[in-house]
Motif scaffolding. Sequence first.
Motif, mmCIF file in Angstrom:
data_model
loop_
_atom_site.group_PDB
_atom_site.id
_atom_site.type_symbol
_atom_site.label_atom_id
_atom_site.label_comp_id
_atom_site.label_asym_id
_atom_site.label_seq_id
_atom_site.Cartn_x
_atom_site.Cartn_y
_atom_site.Cartn_z
ATOM 1 N N ASN A 164 -7.936 5.711 0.398
ATOM 2 C CA ASN A 164 -7.995 4.958 -0.853
ATOM 3 C C ASN A 164 -6.600 4.920 -1.471
ATOM 4 O OD1 ASN A 164 -9.135 3.476 -2.887
ATOM 5 N ND2 ASN A 164 -10.064 5.211 -3.937
ATOM 6 N N PRO A 219 -5.947 4.446 -7.941
ATOM 7 C CA PRO A 219 -6.639 5.740 -7.996
ATOM 8 C C PRO A 219 -5.648 6.880 -8.212
ATOM 9 C CG PRO A 219 -6.462 4.984 -5.735
ATOM 10 C CD PRO A 219 -5.936 3.872 -6.588
ATOM 11 N N LYS A 226 -11.397 4.829 -8.114
ATOM 12 C CA LYS A 226 -11.254 3.380 -8.128
ATOM 13 C C LYS A 226 -10.840 2.945 -9.527
ATOM 14 C CE LYS A 226 -13.600 -0.836 -6.579
ATOM 15 N NZ LYS A 226 -14.861 -1.391 -6.033
ATOM 16 N N ASN A 227 -9.742 2.205 -9.622
ATOM 17 C CA ASN A 227 -9.204 1.811 -10.921
ATOM 18 C C ASN A 227 -8.580 0.420 -10.764
ATOM 19 O OD1 ASN A 227 -8.163 1.772 -13.520
ATOM 20 N ND2 ASN A 227 -6.380 3.002 -12.990
ATOM 21 N N ILE A 228 -9.375 -0.619 -10.947
ATOM 22 C CA ILE A 228 -8.960 -1.993 -10.693
ATOM 23 C C ILE A 228 -8.356 -2.613 -11.957
ATOM 24 C CG2 ILE A 228 -9.676 -4.290 -9.944
ATOM 25 C CD1 ILE A 228 -9.845 -2.201 -7.776
ATOM 26 N N ARG A 235 0.847 -1.185 0.000
ATOM 27 C CA ARG A 235 0.000 0.000 0.000
ATOM 28 C C ARG A 235 0.891 1.245 0.000
ATOM 29 N NH1 ARG A 235 -2.685 -3.726 -0.630
ATOM 30 N NH2 ARG A 235 -4.651 -4.374 0.323
ATOM 31 N N ASN A 281 -5.089 -1.685 -7.558
ATOM 32 C CA ASN A 281 -6.025 -0.571 -7.523
ATOM 33 C C ASN A 281 -5.213 0.711 -7.613
ATOM 34 O OD1 ASN A 281 -8.349 0.983 -7.287
ATOM 35 N ND2 ASN A 281 -8.239 1.030 -5.055
ATOM 36 N N GLU A 331 -6.214 -6.233 -13.299
ATOM 37 C CA GLU A 331 -5.853 -7.599 -12.925
ATOM 38 C C GLU A 331 -4.877 -8.187 -13.935
ATOM 39 O OE1 GLU A 331 -9.349 -9.966 -12.630
ATOM 40 O OE2 GLU A 331 -10.197 -8.840 -10.951
ATOM 41 N N SER A 346 -2.713 0.207 -4.333
ATOM 42 C CA SER A 346 -2.477 -1.109 -3.740
ATOM 43 C C SER A 346 -2.077 -2.119 -4.808
ATOM 44 C CB SER A 346 -3.726 -1.611 -3.006
ATOM 45 O OG SER A 346 -4.795 -1.841 -3.915
#
Length: 340
Positions: A273, A298, A328-330, A200, A296, A332, A276
Amino acid sequence: MKQIITKRSVVQQISALAFMVSFFFFFLPLTCSALEKLSDNQMHKITAQSGITAYINDAVVFYDSPDLKFKDVGTCDKNGNPFSVDGYLKFDFKALVVMDGRFDMDIGGFYEEDQLSFMDNTASGDVTRFFDNPLNNVGMLFLTHSGDDHSFIFQFNNIKVFDHESGNEIAMGDLELSDIKIFESRLDLFPPVEGDCGIRFVGGTRFEMGNVKFSGTDHEMDLTLSGIMAGSSISGSPDDPDSWEFDDGKFQMGLPYYYNDIPGQDDTALASNPFSLDITYDENRLCDNKAYIAVNAPVQGSIRIKEITTHGDTSFGPMAVDGIRLYKNIIEFPGRGIGN
């Protein structure tokens, strides 16, 4: 923001200090990382201070790797069936870095002294809410940098990817990032909450990039972005690049706090926020390999580009994207496939 160093256990302090020293000497150029023995007289002149400060003066680093390759192992198609051949991305990589400036490292447990105030739109009217910063009293490693007399150049040549659909390797072209100047940056690194995992951090930077140039193998996809600026905000008319100037502040990566004001409701929580990165597991993923990397990211700030050019001579003029607020910006790796 005000940093106040707090007492930690001996084990925590030693672990954090070991990490700091390792990080410090790993990233410094070899010409700057030599240790010198101090005399007794010199040792007597040293007094205890908070953190570590290092100055780098015109350090030059050159890196050349003729063949870097990243494999996409165990990836599935959109139906959850593993590909018979692993995908990959490969390229030749060169980097030239000239550094000059001040670097600070510190350990802290307090983030912001003053309370934060927000206006809450409730059913009975507007109410002022006061909160402590949600990152207060979280043990952190603070890394900061300042100085503008340096430059970075990165080249990715002979970029090639394996295309699963055709079963062939495809040559993409070359990518160059040049004349990168980082004026200031900050990274506040901290552990995840109890029961969670990963990395983080919250941080920010203010930088300029002279050119981002992509040259396709057939030159049909040539693209150049010139005069890229990123910061908290940028003044000047969007259609007049000559008037652009940085305002105070940095382009934010991860948000130290976020207040979600839902109209007509009592909103009494202030959340953090951060940026991460986790290596995690999801039983519902279609692939046999259920593990994946979750990011994530942001961000908050402004980005402007002075000129966008294609095919070497067709200009689309400047581009300004101000007031970015991405909460929020995920992302993967690997993805779940299109449609999943």
